[in-house]
Design an enzyme around this catalytic site. Sequence first.
Site, PDB file in Angstrom:
ATOM      1  CG  HIS B  56      -2.071   0.943   1.199  1.00 58.95           C
ATOM      2  ND1 HIS B  56      -3.134   0.740   1.621  1.00 58.95           N
ATOM      3  CD2 HIS B  56      -2.117   2.083   0.707  1.00 58.95           C
ATOM      4  CE1 HIS B  56      -4.254   1.591   1.472  1.00 58.95           C
ATOM      5  NE2 HIS B  56      -3.456   2.638   0.955  1.00 58.95           N
ATOM      6  CG  ASN B  90      -5.249   7.378  -4.610  1.00 59.99           C
ATOM      7  OD1 ASN B  90      -4.095   6.884  -4.884  1.00 59.99           O
ATOM      8  ND2 ASN B  90      -5.600   8.280  -3.403  1.00 59.99           N
ATOM      9  CG  ASN B 276      -9.703   8.197   5.723  1.00 58.37           C
ATOM     10  OD1 ASN B 276     -10.237   7.740   6.589  1.00 58.37           O
ATOM     11  ND2 ASN B 276     -10.267   8.645   4.541  1.00 58.37           N
ATOM     12  CG  ASP B 303      -2.448   4.798   3.582  1.00 61.61           C
ATOM     13  OD1 ASP B 303      -2.376   5.044   2.349  1.00 61.61           O
ATOM     14  OD2 ASP B 303      -3.462   4.844   4.366  1.00 61.61           O
ATOM     15  CG  HIS B 307      -0.805  14.751   1.371  1.00 57.04           C
ATOM     16  ND1 HIS B 307      -1.441  14.752   0.434  1.00 57.04           N
ATOM     17  CD2 HIS B 307      -1.099  13.872   2.205  1.00 57.04           C
ATOM     18  CE1 HIS B 307      -2.395  13.938   0.415  1.00 57.04           C
ATOM     19  NE2 HIS B 307      -2.127  13.253   1.519  1.00 57.04           N
TER      20      HIS B 307
END
Lengths: 316, 429
Positions: B56, B90, B276, B303, B307
């Site tokens: 992930h 995504n 999240n 994960d 950013h």
Amino acid sequence: MRHLLSAGDLDLDEACLILDTAAQLASVSDRSVKKLPTLRGRTVVNLFFEDSTRTRISFEIAAKRLSADVINFAARGSSVSKGESLKDTALTLEAMGADAVVIRHGSSGAPHRLATAGWIQGSVVNAGDGTHEHPTQALLDAFTLRHHLRDGTGDLAGLQVAIVGDILHSRVARSNVLLLRTLGAEVTVVAPPTLLPFGVADWPCVVSYNLDEVLPNVDAVMMLRVQTERMQAAYFPSENEYSRRYGLDVRRMGLLPPHAIVLHPGPMIRGMEISADVADSPRAVMAEQVANGVSIRMAVLYLLLGGMTDDDRKEL
Amino acid sequence: MTLSTVIRGVRPYNEEPVDVVVKGGVIAEVVKAGSGAGRVVDASGLIALPGFVDLHTHLREPGREDAETIETGSQAAALGGFTAVFAMANTSPVADTAGVVEQVWHLGQQTGLVDVFPVGAVTVGLEGAHLAELGAMATSVAQVRMFSDDGKCVHDAAIMRRALEYVKAFDGVIAQHAQEPRLTVDAQMNEGLLSGQLGLAGWPSVAEESIVARDVLLAEHVDSRLHVCHVSTAGSVDIIRWAKSKGIKVTAEVTPHHLLLTEDLVASYDPVYKVNPPLRTGADIAALRAALADGTIDALATDHAPHPHEDKDCEWAAAAFGMLGLQTAFSIAVLTMIESGLLDWRALADRMSVRPARIGHAIGHGQGLVVGAPANICLVDPDAFWVAEPSSFASKSRNSPYAGMTLPGRVVHVYKAGKATVVDGGLAC
């Protein structure tokens, strides 16, 4: 005290100091020349990301009565809507030499961020952030309660206060629960279960779903606005049902002990959480709350930006 | 003739020292320490583990190359001890066609530091409405086997059922981001006492658990493979444990941050802690660690969510969700699972390499340190400590929640198919 971010940050002595200072400063408002020189040459910025004419004007008058230079900065939209970021706005204010920033923001924690992210040096006053807190509202409410139900001094030990309405989304409720507890009052929050925050059972207050049962035992009842858009999100079935179960009308006002008073932080929705007859009754102290708001905000700015000098004491 | 490399005196899984001889990209021999022949790398004091496989990651390319690229993400992965990563779909455009997944695959191969396995989107544009061309992605060069709308939940039960059924044709797996959308409108943090106090909209555990419960039942009904992404609650653990006991084909992963950090950090309103699913409670952490230890949760997965600074240097509600993870995952695993005695090194290798490779069909990975296996090897110093300094990370972004922390365990050398990608804690090339 460098910032005022949360009512929970105030201990009993600090809270009483603000209330006592406000009581002294209130006399300024009764004079023909409503001004003290204390904050001459200091700059207070009202940084409002949400429209709130009432709160903004209250802070503006408070700062001006202390002779501060006041800048109103109505920021359009937060960085959520891709306007200028909070950080860049803060850096701009810092470059212009703001001594205190009074911030109203739709995002919970924005004042905390402004105070701790290292963007500015000045004091930060939380004038309402999201669904988090509104500490000066709690202070002015406490001031009003103390004036009516105590002799205008000391704490509020033993006072019974009900806060009724949309506790879940209310920054006023959060600040009031914390501050009233610090001052020794006992708080009952009253709302349908959908409008109470998860975990409210662990808050320092009593929880009730039944307004009629609570009213006979309180010294004051504080009604909160319930926004009709909450109805769309299924927090309650209809305005009428809400009003029937949790609105304060004349019949319910009759359940209160004779000495009890009614507060509302405004703006009111008459006919929803409060009936017009109650809002206009002698028990309702909303106009006083507004007047006390100026004194409280004077006291907060005063204490954050300088504290009282001997000259001030003489003049008072 | 290919030269041999001898990893001298290394302790596989912290067991007895040996020489691991690498030749032609595979583990050629495992022999008595000091007896291997070839170019010697002194690995005394180091532990050998199979190269880690991350199920992930968000590598952001294509579309958000300001946050991360496949190159910088691969560098961060290699430095973190990984030899393979799965890149979530995504991106912009979304990886919902063979064209996009092949592009990601090729860029990964070009960079060459780790094998980048693209994850395909389950639905077109992650919109949750129409199945993407899963078969085309499966038969593309990228040979996609894992599909996920991660970042969004496949919330429509009928779409989820069809997706689970459809991927059976090529032994695919649906990796679900379990988040009931109606229960998490504008959600900002774990729903609990603290969210009420902070005035931040709650993300209740039940929003995850209700989807996990539904999905394991769907997986049972259609007899297909479900993988639960970033499990964050004790309740989800109970459901997955029950499902596994019934023989349902479910696997699950947990992130390093959900093994260590609690929601209390949110009280700072510092968006570096905004993620999240959200940081949860100490009780959840205890359940997640126990589940990773007993195998109910199969894999540690980062994960990794880079950013740009401006998306974190702001007020909480405006900030993006996500944390960096690739370069700190191993150390957080040591801190939470090894130091606590919950996992030994062999079991850690199972959760960070063997099982994730099996779940995602990471060809050439997760075969362990056995003769004949591709030489995907990570050498770590278990006794070293280092200070996490995000500005020195290979990632383009700096949103690490561990900034300034002293962390145990250091990745020293990494080999991917026998080729050194990391030497002495730095990139080999």
